[in-house]
Design a protein around this motif. Structure first.
Motif, short mmCIF file in Angstrom:
data_model
loop_
_atom_site.label_atom_id
_atom_site.label_comp_id
_atom_site.label_asym_id
_atom_site.label_seq_id
_atom_site.Cartn_x
_atom_site.Cartn_y
_atom_site.Cartn_z
N VAL A 200 0.84 -1.19 0.00
CA VAL A 200 0.00 0.00 0.00
C VAL A 200 0.88 1.24 0.00
CG1 VAL A 200 -1.87 1.22 1.17
CG2 VAL A 200 -1.72 -1.27 1.36
N LEU A 204 -2.04 6.59 0.55
CA LEU A 204 -3.40 6.10 0.72
C LEU A 204 -3.78 5.90 2.19
CD1 LEU A 204 -3.61 3.40 -2.12
CD2 LEU A 204 -4.28 5.82 -2.19
N GLU A 304 -7.14 -0.65 8.26
CA GLU A 304 -7.00 0.43 7.27
C GLU A 304 -6.00 0.02 6.18
OE1 GLU A 304 -5.37 5.02 6.85
OE2 GLU A 304 -5.80 4.22 8.85
N ASN A 308 -7.11 -0.90 2.15
CA ASN A 308 -6.67 0.06 1.13
C ASN A 308 -5.66 -0.53 0.15
OD1 ASN A 308 -7.71 3.00 1.47
ND2 ASN A 308 -7.41 2.25 3.56
#
Length: 423
Positions: A200, A204, A304, A308
């Motif tokens: 990730v 983001l 999270e 994402n």
């Protein structure tokens, strides 16, 4: 003295570590890589950079490009409890693609976003060739001449050819073709669990989540399955804050041959993959169901991070081991995952490959024999098979399996030390 000409089968990290070392020592190096693409897909997956890899890069790298992101700590979360353990543990984590591109730039001058201006060859460097899309289908040995011949076919055109040298290094991975051709006794098995994986971009994620995962190797224990996560460079080599990636692996138990296994490894087009479903091909409905089932049990930063992830992928965790390290009077050697493929918990595949490069250099310098090199490689493999299992079993909560393998590790080391004392 290093061989005048060497064929390396497999042009990934293990083969390139060998190839760069040999090039710098003046050898003519021919790499045969099965993948026909110019830019190999890395999935931007994380790798651990051990001290032997660092030593090879310090000695031979001319790009000056940082290969890893250092971290100081190792931490653990338990379900939704953010940090139940924390200890100092210095280590370096990298991106497979970053390491590969740095090695390619040094080896054969490949230009990339990571190394846009590859270094020029040094006057003492040997000649190098990197041939993509070449599938090896045969090896033979002329004992009288001390020459090994490798037969291969172009995967696109089918055209066949061969090349000969005084040394062949097989670095063609855990599913090694050369290992099969040599009929090396091999134990290869599915571990009982898979690895969901992803990266990730920092952009983001919230500032608090980035801070939570920074400067540490993070274990998130969920009771029967677990995550490991850490910062890595981008494939373009960015290591500065704000441009990095957070890499994660989710070790998750799935019985082999089960309906769940079939569903996970059936891609968006309905194709069933034997070992890995690449980025962009994971069935989104399967991934959404996985997240919906488990996200509520995760810490807020982990939930999270995982939710994402732009392009998750999934792979079976496999272990492969052979106890025969060399053939043809030491003129054909298995290295890296082609010799032993560890479970991925410690991320130590590149370190094993680097140790194999250094030990072969010792053979050529006359410091050790090939027999001693092979024995060292076998012992190292046995140790780290047990250590990787122990790491995985502790994270999964399989304590009986952990204890059995801890005893196995102690027994291996006991036999080794007794052998040293009696020698």
């Amino acid at each position: 003295m290093a061989p005048q000409k060497v064929i390396i089968i497999g042009g990934s990290v293990a083969g390139l570590l060998q190839g760069l070392q040999l090039k710098r020592q003046g050898s003519h190096v021919v790499v045969l890589e099965q993948d026909p693409s110019k830019d190999r897909a890395s999935h931007e997956s994380g790798v651990s950079i051990g001290k032997t890899v660092v030593s090879i890069l310090d000695k031979y790298d001319a790009t000056g490009r940082p290969a890893a992101i250092p971290a100081e700590y190792m931490s653990a979360a338990w379900r939704r409890r953010l940090r139940v353990a924390n200890t100092t543990w210095h280590h370096n984590m990298s991106n497979w693609g970053t390491l590969y591109l740095i090695l390619r730039a040094n080896f054969d001058g490949l230009k990339s976003g990571c190394v846009p201006n590859p270094p020029e060859p040094k006057p003492t460097d040997g000649k190098v060739e990197y041939h993509s899309g070449k599938q090896v289908y045969g090896v033979s040995y002329d004992k009288d001449k001390g020459i090994v011949t490798v037969s291969y076919a172009d995967v696109t055109t089918g055209e066949k050819d061969s090349v000969s040298a005084e040394m062949v290094i097989a670095a063609d991975g855990v599913h090694s073709t050369v290992r099969k051709l040599m009929q090396a006794p091999t134990r290869k098995e599915y571990s009982g669990y898979i690895g969901w994986r992803g990266t990730v971009p920092e952009r983001l994620l919230s500032k608090s989540t980035i801070e939570y995962f920074s400067n540490r190797l993070n274990f998130s224990l969920l009771g029967g399955h677990y995550f490991i996560s850490y910062l890595i460079p981008t494939e373009a080599g960015h290591v500065e804050p704000g441009k990095r990636l957070i890499n994660w692996v989710w070790y998750y138990v799935v019985p082999d041959g089960s309906p769940e296994m079939e569903a996970i490894f059936t891609d968006v087009d309905g194709k069933v993959h034997p070992n890995t479903v690449p980025q962009g091909l994971v069935n989104p409905n399967v991934w959404k169901a996985q997240l919906a089932r488990w996200s509520s049990t995760m810490t807020a930063p982990l939930a999270e991070l995982v939710s994402n992830t732009p392009k998750p992928f999934v792979t079976k965790v496999i272990e492969a081991q052979t106890t025969t390290a060399s053939f043809y009077d030491g003129r054909l050697v298995l290295v890296g995952d082609a010799f032993t493929g560890f479970r991925s918990h410690l991320g130590w595949a590149s370190e094993q490959a680097a140790r194999h490069a250094v030990s072969l250099d010792k053979v050529w310098r006359g410091e050790i024999t090939m027999k001693q090199r092979d024995e060292e490689a076998i012992l190292y493999a046995q140790r780290f098979i047990y250590l990787n299992r122990m790491m995985g079993f502790s994270g999964l909560g399989w304590m009986l399996s952990f204890l059995r393998n801890a005893l196995g590790y102690v027994w291996v080391m006991f036999r080794h030390y007794i052998g040293v004392l009696l020698a």
